[in-house]
Design a protein around this motif. Structure first.
Motif, mmCIF file in Angstrom:
data_model
loop_
_atom_site.group_PDB
_atom_site.id
_atom_site.type_symbol
_atom_site.label_atom_id
_atom_site.label_comp_id
_atom_site.label_asym_id
_atom_site.label_seq_id
_atom_site.Cartn_x
_atom_site.Cartn_y
_atom_site.Cartn_z
ATOM 1 N N VAL A 224 -8.209 -3.280 19.608
ATOM 2 C CA VAL A 224 -7.327 -3.452 18.456
ATOM 3 C C VAL A 224 -6.097 -2.570 18.614
ATOM 4 O O VAL A 224 -6.173 -1.452 19.128
ATOM 5 N N CYS A 225 -4.963 -3.112 18.198
ATOM 6 C CA CYS A 225 -3.723 -2.346 18.068
ATOM 7 C C CYS A 225 -3.641 -1.990 16.586
ATOM 8 O O CYS A 225 -3.173 -2.797 15.780
ATOM 9 N N ALA A 226 -4.120 -0.816 16.247
ATOM 10 C CA ALA A 226 -4.193 -0.420 14.836
ATOM 11 C C ALA A 226 -2.842 0.080 14.342
ATOM 12 O O ALA A 226 -2.202 0.908 14.999
ATOM 13 N N THR A 227 -2.431 -0.442 13.194
ATOM 14 C CA THR A 227 -1.246 0.091 12.535
ATOM 15 C C THR A 227 -1.491 1.591 12.359
ATOM 16 O O THR A 227 -2.569 1.994 11.932
ATOM 17 N N PRO A 228 -0.529 2.451 12.692
ATOM 18 C CA PRO A 228 -0.799 3.891 12.709
ATOM 19 C C PRO A 228 -0.813 4.560 11.331
ATOM 20 O O PRO A 228 -0.221 5.620 11.126
ATOM 21 N N THR A 229 -1.524 3.954 10.389
ATOM 22 C CA THR A 229 -1.614 4.498 9.027
ATOM 23 C C THR A 229 -3.035 4.965 8.732
ATOM 24 O O THR A 229 -3.977 4.579 9.431
ATOM 25 N N ASP A 230 -3.168 5.772 7.675
ATOM 26 C CA ASP A 230 -4.482 6.288 7.265
ATOM 27 C C ASP A 230 -5.512 5.169 7.145
ATOM 28 O O ASP A 230 -6.587 5.232 7.742
ATOM 29 N N SER A 231 -5.178 4.163 6.356
ATOM 30 C CA SER A 231 -6.165 3.130 6.040
ATOM 31 C C SER A 231 -6.610 2.381 7.286
ATOM 32 O O SER A 231 -7.802 2.132 7.474
ATOM 33 N N SER B 152 -14.148 4.486 11.602
ATOM 34 C CA SER B 152 -15.436 4.401 10.888
ATOM 35 C C SER B 152 -16.314 3.269 11.427
ATOM 36 O O SER B 152 -17.525 3.277 11.218
ATOM 37 N N GLN B 153 -15.710 2.316 12.139
ATOM 38 C CA GLN B 153 -16.468 1.204 12.721
ATOM 39 C C GLN B 153 -16.865 1.488 14.171
ATOM 40 O O GLN B 153 -17.455 0.636 14.826
ATOM 41 N N GLY B 154 -16.532 2.677 14.674
ATOM 42 C CA GLY B 154 -16.935 3.060 16.028
ATOM 43 C C GLY B 154 -15.873 2.881 17.098
ATOM 44 O O GLY B 154 -16.156 3.064 18.279
ATOM 45 N N ALA C 32 -5.725 -9.305 13.859
ATOM 46 C CA ALA C 32 -5.322 -8.953 12.495
ATOM 47 C C ALA C 32 -6.552 -8.708 11.642
ATOM 48 O O ALA C 32 -7.584 -9.356 11.831
ATOM 49 N N LEU C 33 -6.420 -7.796 10.727
ATOM 50 C CA LEU C 33 -7.416 -7.573 9.679
ATOM 51 C C LEU C 33 -6.643 -7.074 8.463
ATOM 52 O O LEU C 33 -6.069 -5.984 8.484
ATOM 53 N N TYR C 34 -6.592 -7.903 7.439
ATOM 54 C CA TYR C 34 -5.856 -7.571 6.217
ATOM 55 C C TYR C 34 -6.726 -7.876 5.009
ATOM 56 O O TYR C 34 -7.439 -8.881 4.983
ATOM 57 N N VAL C 35 -6.625 -7.006 4.008
ATOM 58 C CA VAL C 35 -7.296 -7.228 2.728
ATOM 59 C C VAL C 35 -6.246 -7.069 1.637
ATOM 60 O O VAL C 35 -5.445 -6.120 1.656
ATOM 61 N N ASP C 36 -6.257 -7.991 0.699
ATOM 62 C CA ASP C 36 -5.333 -7.970 -0.434
ATOM 63 C C ASP C 36 -5.446 -6.638 -1.176
ATOM 64 O O ASP C 36 -6.540 -6.086 -1.330
ATOM 65 N N SER C 37 -4.320 -6.131 -1.648
ATOM 66 C CA SER C 37 -4.304 -4.818 -2.314
ATOM 67 C C SER C 37 -5.257 -4.743 -3.510
ATOM 68 O O SER C 37 -5.791 -3.679 -3.809
ATOM 69 N N GLU D 283 0.832 -1.202 0.000
ATOM 70 C CA GLU D 283 0.000 0.000 0.000
ATOM 71 C C GLU D 283 0.864 1.248 0.000
ATOM 72 O O GLU D 283 2.046 1.195 0.314
ATOM 73 N N GLU D 284 0.243 2.346 -0.344
ATOM 74 C CA GLU D 284 0.873 3.655 -0.282
ATOM 75 C C GLU D 284 0.317 4.378 0.945
ATOM 76 O O GLU D 284 -0.895 4.478 1.110
ATOM 77 N N ILE D 285 1.203 4.869 1.777
ATOM 78 C CA ILE D 285 0.810 5.537 3.019
ATOM 79 C C ILE D 285 1.116 7.022 2.891
ATOM 80 O O ILE D 285 2.203 7.402 2.442
#
Length: 173
Positions: free
Chosen positions: A132-139, A146-148, A98-103, A24-26
């Motif tokens: 969740v420990c969210a990766t600190p990126t936009d996405s 957005s999920q609350g 984890a939560l990942y979606v293919d590019s 991805e592009e960050i």
């Protein structure tokens, strides 16, 4: 893109994560400073690297053996996304490991569908909170917002020690 099937994976299918291209592009990275979520311009390019999954495979496999669940999104035989839910973080609190979606499948609703499956599983167990420990990126951060989810001022000590750069977030169910 074909019709996506989301289903519970058995532990032997975890190796399919190597099919996911997480490139991805960050544009921004986030930090939680003095009770405030702040975005910083820090662009980066994350290349496709199948070896990335080696970092997590054994940990996730062990979590599955202790009761974690993994749901996968399939485009025919291709794994296009996963979510892993650990029901054993704390009493009443489950962790999205984890939560990942293919590019090639991003912005298609797969992340939300996977997330909803995980949330439904946690609700079925009468859990009160998701963590969740969210990766600190936009996405990542924007998806969880957005999920609350909201950043927490009182992160889980063990997880914060392992992931101090991540944005620790919770959602009441």
């Amino acid at each position: 893109m074909n019709l996506i099937e989301i289903r519970l994976l058995n532990p032997d299918e975890l190796e399919k994560i190597y099919q996911i291209d997480r490139s991805e592009e960050i544009e921004h990275r986030y930090r939680y400073i003095d009770g405030e979520l702040k975005a910083f311009d820090e662009s980066a390019s994350v290349p496709h690297d199948p070896n990335y999954w080696d970092t997590y495979y054994d940990t996730w496999k062990a979590a599955l053996q202790l009761g974690a669940e993994v749901f996968g999104a399939f485009d025919e035989e291709q794994l296009s996304g996963i979510v892993i839910l650990n029901p054993n973080l704390e009493p009443g609190t489950e962790q999205l490991l984890a939560l990942y979606v293919d590019s090639n499948h991003r912005m298609s609703g797969i992340a939300k569908s996977l997330y909803v499956k995980a949330e439904d599983a946690a609700r079925t167990r009468k859990s009160k909170t998701l963590y969740v420990c969210a990766t600190p990126t936009d996405s990542s951060v924007n998806f969880y917002l957005s999920q609350g989810f909201e950043p927490t001022a009182t992160p889980n000590a063990g997880l914060f020690e392992k992931h101090p750069e991540d944005i620790h977030m919770t959602k009441n169910l």
